[in-house]
Scaffold this active site. Sequence first.
Site, short mmCIF file in Angstrom:
data_model
loop_
_atom_site.label_atom_id
_atom_site.label_comp_id
_atom_site.label_asym_id
_atom_site.label_seq_id
_atom_site.Cartn_x
_atom_site.Cartn_y
_atom_site.Cartn_z
N SER A 1 45.46 36.99 46.54
CA SER A 1 44.42 37.85 45.96
C SER A 1 43.07 37.15 45.84
O SER A 1 42.03 37.81 45.79
CB SER A 1 44.86 38.38 44.60
OG SER A 1 45.23 37.31 43.75
N GLU B 1 33.10 45.67 31.45
CA GLU B 1 33.62 44.69 30.50
C GLU B 1 34.17 43.54 31.31
O GLU B 1 34.54 43.71 32.47
CB GLU B 1 34.74 45.32 29.66
CG GLU B 1 36.12 45.35 30.34
CD GLU B 1 36.19 46.22 31.59
OE1 GLU B 1 35.38 47.16 31.72
OE2 GLU B 1 37.05 45.95 32.45
N LYS C 1 38.63 41.69 44.02
CA LYS C 1 37.94 42.54 43.05
C LYS C 1 36.74 43.27 43.65
O LYS C 1 36.38 44.35 43.22
CB LYS C 1 37.51 41.71 41.84
CG LYS C 1 38.67 41.41 40.90
CD LYS C 1 38.18 40.85 39.58
CE LYS C 1 39.31 40.77 38.57
NZ LYS C 1 40.23 39.65 38.88
C1 LIG Z 1 41.54 39.52 38.42
C2 LIG Z 1 42.44 38.88 39.39
C3 LIG Z 1 43.83 39.20 39.45
C4 LIG Z 1 44.49 40.11 38.47
O1 LIG Z 1 44.07 41.43 38.50
P1 LIG Z 1 44.94 42.62 39.13
O2 LIG Z 1 44.23 43.83 38.69
O3 LIG Z 1 46.33 42.50 38.59
O4 LIG Z 1 44.92 42.42 40.60
C5 LIG Z 1 44.59 38.59 40.43
N1 LIG Z 1 44.07 37.70 41.30
C6 LIG Z 1 42.76 37.35 41.27
C7 LIG Z 1 42.25 36.36 42.26
C8 LIG Z 1 41.91 37.93 40.32
O5 LIG Z 1 40.62 37.58 40.29
#
Ligand SMILES: *Cc1c(COP(=O)(O)O)cnc(C)c1O
Length: 392
Positions: free
Chosen positions: A374, A108, A86
Amino acid sequence: MFKLKRYYGGFGGVYIPELFIPILQELEENFLKAKKDKEFKKELHHLLKTYVGRPTPLTYAHRLSEVVGAKVYLKREDLAHTGAHKINNTIGQALLAKYMGRKRIIAETGAGQHGVATATAAAYLGLECEVFMGSEDVIRQRLNVLRMELLGAKVIPVEKGSGTLKDAINEALRDWAERVKDTYYLLGSVVGPHPYPAIVKYFQSIIGRETKAQIQKFERRNPDYVLACVGGGSNAMGIFSAFIKNRETKLVGVEAAGRGLNDLHSATLNRGEKGYLHGTNSLLLQDRWGQVKKVHSIAPGLDYPGVGPELSYLAESGRIIASSATDDEVIEAVKVLSQSEGIIPALESAHAVAYLLRESGRFKKNEIIVVNISGRGDKDMEVIMEALNEQS
Ligand SMILES: *Cc1c(COP(=O)(O)O)cnc(C)c1O
């Protein structure tokens, strides 16, 4: 007039009260200018390198590769500052806010992860930051509220409606309309009205560019598969973007099947229908009467009833494969990745790992698979512990 294309197939657009149109046009204009500005790009690159910690590594998963029966690589967004992808977007947009002369950032947040990433970028760049959060979420996500406050942001609880994310979005928009002269609205995923999906994709596409260069170095070719979890779709669009034109690479988006696709879930690409939410036209989980459905996922970052317009289009046109994983499969995947590679993934990211484990029969020994991790799982330890206790 907008300059960029606003639609992806039949999805996308600007479906928001008219007073926002000039605001969004000004945003697009500045985004296009910044993208071409050498100084802006130099500063962004510098911050990504010295603050965010990029490039993040691409790790070969030796032991997991044996389990799966293919060559598995992990893109390590869990190693980015704050522990997830993020920050790529919040640093980029905060820099854009500064470029536009704005001194105040609003955002938000639902589970609080986007709020924390925004507060982080605002602190580093010396911008004022206010985060709107549903009052229910403020109670549920106390630690993230604490993090945001420690980072110098003001958290504004929204009591209206159900006290959750959608009410927080409405309040943030109201605030933006009133204070647009000094305020930048920093959106958290590839959703919302144009130009946000394009802006967020641009700042997240660094994941795909790095991955492509790294896999070329290791293997001298593109991967056969790229897997990513999908909430709003920003980490998936970020890593997919570099490979969309490479037809030989299969792109798989893994959504939250929650308690099952016939029960509570948030698998929008799998089960959604065309609809309007938060200023855009995309696939959307709706009931028979077109009302937005209640959604659920064990991963706090995936329980959103919509999904980005470009991903909706890529799924509809067949360029990406939309799959899903249940809460139970996800907990198992967390366990397997932790014990085979020493990496505790975020519950969101574990959805992509769960697909890899469940579908291992379809991969050949020499095939190359990249899984986007992610984020890291430290934030999820309590939920993981509860789920493991229930199993035993
Ligand atoms: C917020 C988040 C997501 C989901 O958001 P996307 O916009 O679909 O990437 C996925 N993995 C993590 C670790 C997150 O914090």
